[in-house]
Each structure stands twice: as structure tokens, then as C-alpha cells.
Design a protein around this motif. Structure first.
Motif, PDB file in Angstrom:
ATOM      1  N   VAL A 158      45.623  12.111  39.226  1.00 52.58           N
ATOM      2  CA  VAL A 158      47.029  12.501  39.751  1.00 52.58           C
ATOM      3  C   VAL A 158      48.284  12.502  38.673  1.00 52.58           C
ATOM      4  CG1 VAL A 158      47.194  11.839  42.273  1.00 52.58           C
ATOM      5  CG2 VAL A 158      46.770  10.121  40.619  1.00 52.58           C
ATOM      6  N   GLY A 159      48.741  13.538  38.780  1.00 53.95           N
ATOM      7  CA  GLY A 159      49.986  13.548  37.571  1.00 53.95           C
ATOM      8  C   GLY A 159      50.568  14.975  37.494  1.00 53.95           C
ATOM      9  N   ASP A 160      51.669  15.147  37.059  1.00 53.66           N
ATOM     10  CA  ASP A 160      52.315  16.482  37.163  1.00 53.66           C
ATOM     11  C   ASP A 160      51.906  17.434  36.241  1.00 53.66           C
ATOM     12  OD1 ASP A 160      53.486  15.794  39.559  1.00 53.66           O
ATOM     13  OD2 ASP A 160      55.271  15.126  38.354  1.00 53.66           O
ATOM     14  N   GLU A 161      51.115  16.837  35.135  1.00 51.77           N
ATOM     15  CA  GLU A 161      50.777  17.663  34.007  1.00 51.77           C
ATOM     16  C   GLU A 161      50.048  18.921  34.424  1.00 51.77           C
ATOM     17  OE1 GLU A 161      50.273  14.629  34.013  1.00 51.77           O
ATOM     18  OE2 GLU A 161      50.985  13.774  32.290  1.00 51.77           O
ATOM     19  N   LEU A 162      49.955  20.114  34.128  1.00 50.77           N
ATOM     20  CA  LEU A 162      49.301  21.207  34.176  1.00 50.77           C
ATOM     21  C   LEU A 162      49.218  22.034  33.161  1.00 50.77           C
ATOM     22  CD1 LEU A 162      49.721  24.539  35.581  1.00 50.77           C
ATOM     23  CD2 LEU A 162      51.654  23.036  36.815  1.00 50.77           C
ATOM     24  N   ASN A 163      48.070  22.630  33.057  1.00 47.29           N
ATOM     25  CA  ASN A 163      47.798  23.585  32.074  1.00 47.29           C
ATOM     26  C   ASN A 163      47.656  24.992  32.483  1.00 47.29           C
ATOM     27  OD1 ASN A 163      46.363  25.130  30.043  1.00 47.29           O
ATOM     28  ND2 ASN A 163      45.224  23.147  29.041  1.00 47.29           N
ATOM     29  N   ALA A 164      48.986  25.797  31.983  1.00 48.56           N
ATOM     30  CA  ALA A 164      48.720  27.204  32.405  1.00 48.56           C
ATOM     31  C   ALA A 164      47.769  28.093  32.010  1.00 48.56           C
ATOM     32  CB  ALA A 164      50.087  27.630  32.052  1.00 48.56           C
ATOM     33  N   ARG A 165      47.240  27.846  30.798  1.00 50.09           N
ATOM     34  CA  ARG A 165      46.144  28.541  30.443  1.00 50.09           C
ATOM     35  C   ARG A 165      44.901  28.214  31.114  1.00 50.09           C
ATOM     36  NH1 ARG A 165      42.364  27.484  27.323  1.00 50.09           N
ATOM     37  NH2 ARG A 165      42.924  25.021  27.205  1.00 50.09           N
TER      38      ARG A 165
END
Lengths: 317, 317
Positions: free
Chosen positions: A159-166
Motif C-alpha cells: 500500500v503506497g502511492d508509488e506507481l511505476n508508469a512504465r
């Protein structure tokens, strides 16, 4: 937001006494019971159970079970338990009381509850049934559905806001490649949907819509293989739960009350488990979608003490 | 039992000061560092890290990383971290630094650690890497191995002494039917091994031996399909970890030090992760199996400060 209306300051001992009185003698005063427990939050209910046990050396939950009956009893039973015990009961019924597990319930707990809440449910389940949720789901399901559900309930999601667009782009492509070649059992679908964080998955589903012009749930309808039916329904349910929980719950209730009859189990589940969380928002979504209030729909499709109790939880005085 | 020798009363500030001194000026006094941190338990190391940070506004872990090198540095790094951070590091290296995950490490954490310890490792992993263990394992493996490992690491196993003799019998039969018909990819094998409680699984494996005259790990050798090789090795590793952790670790160390060379990563892992747990028992099993002490074997197969450090953790003054 919660729908229940409860006074801030209550006396657990007085409540326990009033419930005791409602249970004694000939018949049971269901209205009195509803007027108390329908207007108490989780902490207050816990204190009532404790006070009742201390005053009368009797388990309030068991007493209510023996006093009440039918759908009303089931709803009260789920409501009076502490939330995680209630969830364990609902999950156990969903897994074991059918030929195949009611995967909707498994998916709700896996995807809508936070990882910490899901963990607390698993602990309550083990304490109550002396088995793990994972082994029971694995035992009572088979094939792709099993693989998917076990992966889903087993993942302690990040759970976290990190997101990997790739990753969102590449996994949207992976999903589309599998679906467009009708390779619905592709293990990459299971991997992505069952293990990625909610934030990441929502981004991936958005990229999918952007690039391929339609939501993935629509494309999952393209399979006509009967053997995949339950598995694909489970996939679609999961995507719905992750994308928009309130909209998902609205749909559960809408399908549960229709011309063919009422699925009380589902109605009870949604109202009891969401009353102290987001039932207000679910009511709004319901009204928007059906042009009739949820209270009105409940009034039309249920009756007696069961109806009175649900309406109380929905915020009617 | 633990092998490390440590004084009961130590001064974290004095330890921090001595380590600081050992790091200053030309070169590093590795012997001084070993003489301190090789004789401190997890709580003491934590207090040293805190004292060092307070006194010198510097991270002790980073300082040691920059002062030391090679296998010695890797071992010290894993030793000085708090246990769950160390486990997260080891797991991350095992999952990501190879073409396919080092499934042995994943299996050790899933089956030898308690469910609560495994959960703490997952939390430390998420805090450090911003992804979940489950999604990383799923991403870096494929096929049956993936399905098995994700199931294994995802199951929050029931821990309790309850055991169902009927289930032990019937699941021993299920395992045997699958294996005797060379149906090694049968999903029931994955289900049973990855979800049942340790107590239940040990009973099932015992029934298997009773009824079919040999251990299941032997029968799993019968597959000659090259594509199944890693998956079957993982199955056998799991059964070993569940049946007898100390015997399993002895084997890891034995294979890691042989005529062809030394696999320092495995040696470090076993010694560092078990030193405060059951390394004493592992040493005994090692001596019984090899007629040479583990200390002697380490002396023969390693060198320099790395050797000195491992021998200190093994309980040499």
C-alpha cells in the motif's frame, strides 16, 4: 461515511439490562433489541457484550441466536459480533457452504479491505475455525479459479502511492495481448491482477482504457468457453472491487433485490459490513443508478423485523 | 540454540566509539570491528546503531559498507542490520539478482520462519523496496514454479497442534496418486504443500511414508521432464524445510562448501540468519553427517576477515 445513528454517551450496563429484559418471559421484544443495538457502534457493542457477560454470566451472542430467527437473526448475529469475527463468519460461510466458494466475498475481503484488515480477518478465522483461509479456499475450489483466489487472498499487497508508469504501460499491453488472442487463462493476467498494489493496478487499468478504447471488464466478456465462466466472473469482480468499491457494492445490492426474489445473504452482508464505513456513499450511488432510494428498495423487498433492522442500520430513526 | 558469545552488560556508546576508532585514519581495523559486533546480540546491535547515529550523525551501516569489502562486507552488512531488514535484503537479492529467483531462500522464509516472522519480513521488504514480496516473486518467475512459490509465500499458515488424521490419510493418497501416475504438475500437490499447516503436513508426509514405503522426496526424483526440474527441486526443498529445518540447513552448507569451490552467499546466509536461533543444533547435525566440525570446514573453505568473522559467529572466542 457511516449511516448508523448512535448517541455518544451510552451505558453498556443499562443496554445489557434492557436487552436482557427484551429476551425474558414469553416471546421476545424484537423492537426493543433493534432500538438498542441498531444504534450502537462497534466499540459500544463490544462494551455491551462485556457488560452482559459480567452481569448475567451468559454470552449475549448465543442468547440472541436462541431468541431470534430467520434472516433477522442472521443479520443481528453478524452485527453484534466484533467486526473481524463477523468477517471470519461471513468468509467461512462463503467458502464452505456452497459447492464452490462464493468468490465474490473472497474478492471483497482481498481487494476492498486493506492488507491489515484482511490480515486481522485471517487471524480471527484461524482462531475460530482452526484452519487457514488459504487452505480452505484451496480445498474447496479447483483449476484457474483456485489459482486466482488463492493468489488474491494470499498477497499481502503493497500500500503506497508509488506507481511505476512504465510498468502500467507494459502490463496494460500484456493484458491486452492475452485478451485479444483469447488467451484468457494466461498466467500473466493472474499475476498482474492478484499481486500488484491497488494504486499500480488502477494506473494499469487506466492505461488499458486509454490505449484500447474500452475497459478490460468489457473485453473479458468475449470468452465463450463455459469452463472459464466462473474464473472470468471472478476476474471481472476483482477489477470492479479495485476500481470502485462503492459502485461494486451498489451492483451487489441491485442484483440481490430484483423481480425474481431477494438474496438476503448479500443484502445483509453489504449493509452490515459497510454500515460503519461507507454505506452513505453506497446509498448515494444506489440512488443515482436506480432513481429510487436504497431505503425504499429495502422497504419493498424485505419485511418484518429484518426490514426494521436494516432500515435502522441505514440511518432511519 | 544461539552460538554467539556476548557479554550481558555492554555500553552501546563505548561500542560505537570503538567502532568509530577502528574506522578512522588509514585502513580499517577489521579485527576490532569483529571483536565488537561478532559478540553482540540483535538488541545490543540495535542500541549500537542508535548510539552511533546520535554521537556521529552518521549511519553505522553505511559507514561499515564503505570501510569493508568483499564477502566480509556482505556478511557484516547482513549481521549489523536488524533481523527483519536483513531478511528483506536477502530475500530481495534472492528474487531479483538472478535469472530466476533463488527459490531456496523464498522457501526457507515461507516454511521455516513462523507466519508472524514471515509477515514482519514482508513489511520490512515493502518499507525498503516499495513493492510486495508477492509481486516481485510473481514477476521474476514463471509457470509451475511461479504458481508454487506465490502460493507458498502468500499463505498465512495456521499454527496450531490440531491435526486431522482423516485429512492426513486422504491427502497422502492424493499425493501418491499424482506422483505414481507421473502427474507431477497436479494442482493438488501445490495446494496441499503450500497451504496446509506444518503440523498437518508433517502428519500427511508421515502417512505417506507409512503407506508407500518411502519418503515423498525420493518419489519426486522419478520425473525426467527437464521443464519440471526447478519446480520439483522447489517441492523437494519445501518438504525438507518443513520436515527438518536443521537437517535442511546442514545440507545447504554442505553443498555450499565442496571441491568445486565455495558458495559464500549461502554460507553467509545460514550462519548469519541462524546464529541467534539454532546454529548450535545445525553444527551438531553437520558434525554427525560429515565427521568434521562446521568450524573446521569453514576454516578450510574461507579465508581472511570473512573467515574470522564467521568463526566468531560460530562461537569461537
Amino acid at each position: 461515511m457511516s449511516t448508523i445513528i448512535y448517541p455518544e454517551n451510552t451505558s453498556p450496563a443499562a443496554d445489557a439490562e434492557a436487552i436482557r429484559k427484551a429476551c425474558q418471559g414469553w416471546g421476545t421484544d424484537e423492537k426493543a433489541i433493534i432500538s438498542i443495538i441498531g444504534h450502537r457502534n462497534a466499540t459500544q457493542k463490544k462494551l455491551i457484550r462485556q457488560a452482559y457477560e459480567e452481569l448475567y454470566c451468559e454470552d449475549l451472542v448465543k442468547r440472541l441466536e436462541s431468541e431470534l430467527s430467520g434472516q433477522f437473526e442472521k443479520a443481528v448475529y453478524r452485527w453484534i459480533l466484533n467486526p473481524r469475527d463477523r468477517d471470519a463468519v461471513i468468509l467461512h460461510v462463503a467458502i464452505k457452504e456452497r459447492a464452490i466458494p462464493n468468490y465474490r466475498v473472497v474478492i471483497e475481503y482481498s481487494c476492498i479491505y486493506s492488507p491489515e484488515e484482511l490480515l486481522a480477518v485471517k487471524r480471527a478465522y484461524q482462531a475460530r475455525y482452526k484452519t487457514s483461509v488459504e487452505e480452505d479456499i484451496a480445498q474447496y475450489s479447483t483449476g484457474h479459479l483456485r489459482q486466482f483466489l488463492v493468489g488474491l487472498v494470499g498477497t499481502y499487497r503493497y500500500v503506497g502511492d508509488e506507481l511505476n508508469a512504465r510498468v502500467a504501460n507494459s502490463e496494460a499491453d500484456i493484458l491486452h495481448n492475452a485478451i485479444s488472442t483469447k488467451d484468457f487463462n494466461n498466467e500473466e493476467i493472474v499475476r498482474i491482477i492478484s499481486t500488484r498494489s491497488t494504486t499500480q493496478l488502477v494506473a494499469t487499468l487506466n492505461r488499458y482504457k486509454d490505449h484500447y478504447g474500452s475497459s478490460i471488464t468489457k473485453h473479458l466478456l468475449d470468452d465463450t468457453n463455459e469452463g472459464n465462466k466462473e474464473y472470468l466472473l471472478a476476474l471481472r469482480t476483482t477489477i470492479r472491487c479495485i476500481s470502485d468499491p462503492q459502485k461494486y457494492y451498489e451492483k451487489v445490492i441491485r442484483y440481490a433485490m430484483n423481480e425474481c426474489g431477494t438474496d438476503e445473504e448479500s443484502v445483509t452482508r453489504v449493509i452490515v459490513t459497510r454500515a460503519e464505513k461507507d454505506l452513505k456513499e453506497i446509498k448515494e450511488v444506489y440512488y443515482k443508478r436506480n432513481s429510487v432510494t436504497l431505503d425504499q428498495a429495502i422497504t419493498n423487498h424485505t419485511s418484518g423485523n429484518y426490514k426494521a433492522f436494516l432500515l435502522t442500520l441505514l440511518g432511519n430513526e
